[in-house]
Write an enzyme that holds these catalytic residues in place. Structure first.
Site, short mmCIF file in Angstrom:
data_model
loop_
_atom_site.label_atom_id
_atom_site.label_comp_id
_atom_site.label_asym_id
_atom_site.label_seq_id
_atom_site.Cartn_x
_atom_site.Cartn_y
_atom_site.Cartn_z
N CYS A 92 39.27 -12.19 -28.20
CA CYS A 92 39.54 -12.95 -29.42
C CYS A 92 39.71 -12.01 -30.61
CB CYS A 92 38.47 -14.02 -29.66
SG CYS A 92 38.96 -15.26 -30.86
N HIS A 200 39.28 -17.07 -24.66
CA HIS A 200 37.90 -16.69 -24.37
C HIS A 200 37.65 -16.76 -22.87
CE1 HIS A 200 36.26 -16.48 -28.47
NE2 HIS A 200 37.23 -17.32 -28.75
N GLU A 202 35.07 -15.93 -21.33
CA GLU A 202 33.69 -16.40 -21.11
C GLU A 202 33.56 -17.90 -21.27
OE1 GLU A 202 34.86 -15.10 -23.78
OE2 GLU A 202 33.78 -15.72 -25.58
#
Lengths: 220, 271
Positions: A92, A200, A202
């Site tokens: 990001c 993202h 994650e």
């Protein structure tokens, strides 16, 4: 036996370390790389790390200030990533910091690793909402080891995006993938040992964990 | 193509999931972390935790629940309830929240939205708007902001307020119709459309979902970017998958793959 050198997840006060750390740990276990993940604000750990992840949430200038506020961190990053070629993943704003500069609320210098500017997304369709927020598909511009084995495109897995700015890369060859939002928006960049995701990983469920597992195995 | 989001909302009190029928009768629907894992596996596009008692009782937010959820669910998480300070936001983001929802604190002091957005970025600041229709039959539609679970009328026009908080830096609006919440009668579509048309940021429609058609209406008629529901998912009336199928069948872009990463490792501790 000497344990594998850790994956350094850089802590510079820019949030989301918990999620990124846990996702990397999970990817390490499932991907079989056995690498340990260390959340760190210590430039010496970064210098010695096997590979480096730079997360980032928030405003560009704030993130840059945060990185500069850790004494020696930018120097350690430059040494490990640019001079010694350690695999690097920016997430990001971590990706955006790789750019020459950011243009969010004034100009802020980036790390200058990927030539280009971070600019506001301007969708061709005025009805499209900003931030670009949610799950979108990846249009792969060139094959990359981080995307190995991951189904992409409209029928593939989607990635989770939350952003209003993106990196407008000067060299088309630095763009690994884009996503469509009233035009092409940069989703992934990279060259040599450098990679960055605007989305993202994650938070991108299966796609994200697979990408992180690939990063942990990556030998650029 | 950007997909329409389906967001199960876990209203949490004392570390347990509840869903208030019009925010009065609370029913226990389980452990939030377990519920989050189930929704993660089912392919929910985001999760939302709201500490529904926080504003009333000045409780601290759900750092522990957020942290344990983020250890096991690799999906976007919005957390709200009792968020009053920049430090509250920082703690939630550090625990693993991606977005933080501000409600009463923004009503009381609009500048808080600006401070939060400048510090953490607009993309992680959600302003939750609880609105209720105040116009009488035959009058032009008008909605006002209500706080404290719908008990306090503020006199603030909902549409004007939405524009104002977006101008201050809200990256998303979580819009709940207090008239519809818990009724199962469907979103207040006129309210949803009015707010969606008034702001440039995504709007999450909330309050009143009883059928899958309601979800479709929220996007198509209401112009929302995402739909949020609680009871219909928590009590097993409909699955996330069924919701996606219904939206997809109506021609809306949905994400049909992507969940079920948690499949085989529910036993994991995250250590």
């Amino acid at each position: 036996m000497i344990p594998p050198a850790p994956v350094a997840l850089i802590d510079y006060g820019s949030g989301n370390l918990h999620s990124a750390g846990k996702a990397l740990e999970r990817a390490a276990r499932e991907g079989g790389s056995g690498k340990s993940v260390l959340v760190t604000a210590d430039p010496d750990v970064v210098r010695r790390a096997d590979r480096i992840v730079l997360p980032g949430v928030g405003a560009y200038a704030d993130c840059r200030r945060g990185l500069d506020a850790v004494p020696g961190m930018v120097e350690a990053l430059t040494e490990a990533v640019i001079e010694r070629g350690r695999p690097f993943l920016g997430i990001c704003v971590g990706l955006q910091l790789m750019a020459t500069r950011g243009r969010e609320h004034g100009d802020t210098a980036g790390l200058g690793w990927i030539e280009g500017e971070v600019v506001k997304i301007e969708p061709g369709d005025a009805a499209l909402k900003i931030p670009h927020m949610g799950w979108n598909s990846l249009d792969v511009a060139r094959a990359h080891p981080l995307l190995a084995g991951i189904p992409t495109g409209e029928d593939g897995l989607d990635a989770y995006f939350v952003h209003s700015y993106h990196l407008n890369a000067a060299r088309a060859g630095d763009v690994i993938a884009t996503t469509s939002y009233g035009g092409a928006v940069t989703a992934m960049v990279g060259r040599d040992n450098l990679a960055g995701t605007q989305f993202h990983p994650e938070k991108s469920q299966r796609l994200g964990l697979a990408l992180l597992a690939n990063f942990l195995k990556w030998a650029p | 193509m950007l997909k329409v989001r389906v967001i199960p909302c876990l209203d949490v009190k004392d570390g347990r999931v509840v869903k208030g029928v019009k925010f009065v009768d609370l029913r226990d629907a389980g452990d939030p972390v377990e519920a989050a894992k189930a929704y993660d596996a089912a392919g929910a596009d985001e999760l939302c935790f709201l500490d529904i008692t926080a504003s009333v009782e000045a409780r601290s937010t759900l750092i522990d629940v957020v942290s344990r959820t983020a250890e096991q669910c690799f999906m976007p998480l919005t957390v709200g309830g009792g968020v009053r300070t920049v430090e509250d936001i920082r703690a939630l983001l550090n625990a693993g929240a991606d977005k933080v929802s501000i409600n009463t604190a923004a009503v009381n002091r609009r500048e808080f939205v600006r401070e939060a957005a400048e510090k953490f970025g607009e993309q992680c600041i959600v302003v939750a708007i609880d609105a209720k229709k105040v116009s009488a039959e035959g009058e032009p539609d008008r909605w006002e902001i209500f706080t404290h679970g719908g008990r306090n009328r503020t006199g603030i026009d909902a549409i004007e307020y939405a524009k104002e908080v977006v101008a201050l830096g809200a990256g998303e609006i979580l819009l709940t119709s207090m008239d519809r919440d818990g009724t199962g009668e469907g979103f207040d579509l006129k309210l949803t459309r009015a707010i969606s048309d008034a702001v440039t940021v995504p709007v999450i429609a909330s309050g009143g979902v009883g059928t899958l058609d309601h979800l479709v209406d929220g996007i198509r008629e209401g112009g929302a970017s995402a739909v949020l529901a609680a009871s219909i998912f928590h009590f097993g009336t409909f699955t996330i998958g069924a919701a996606k199928q219904a939206l997809g069948a109506a021609g809306l872009p949905v994400r049909l793959h992507g969940g079920d990463i948690g499949g085989g490792d529910v036993e994991e501790t995250g250590r």
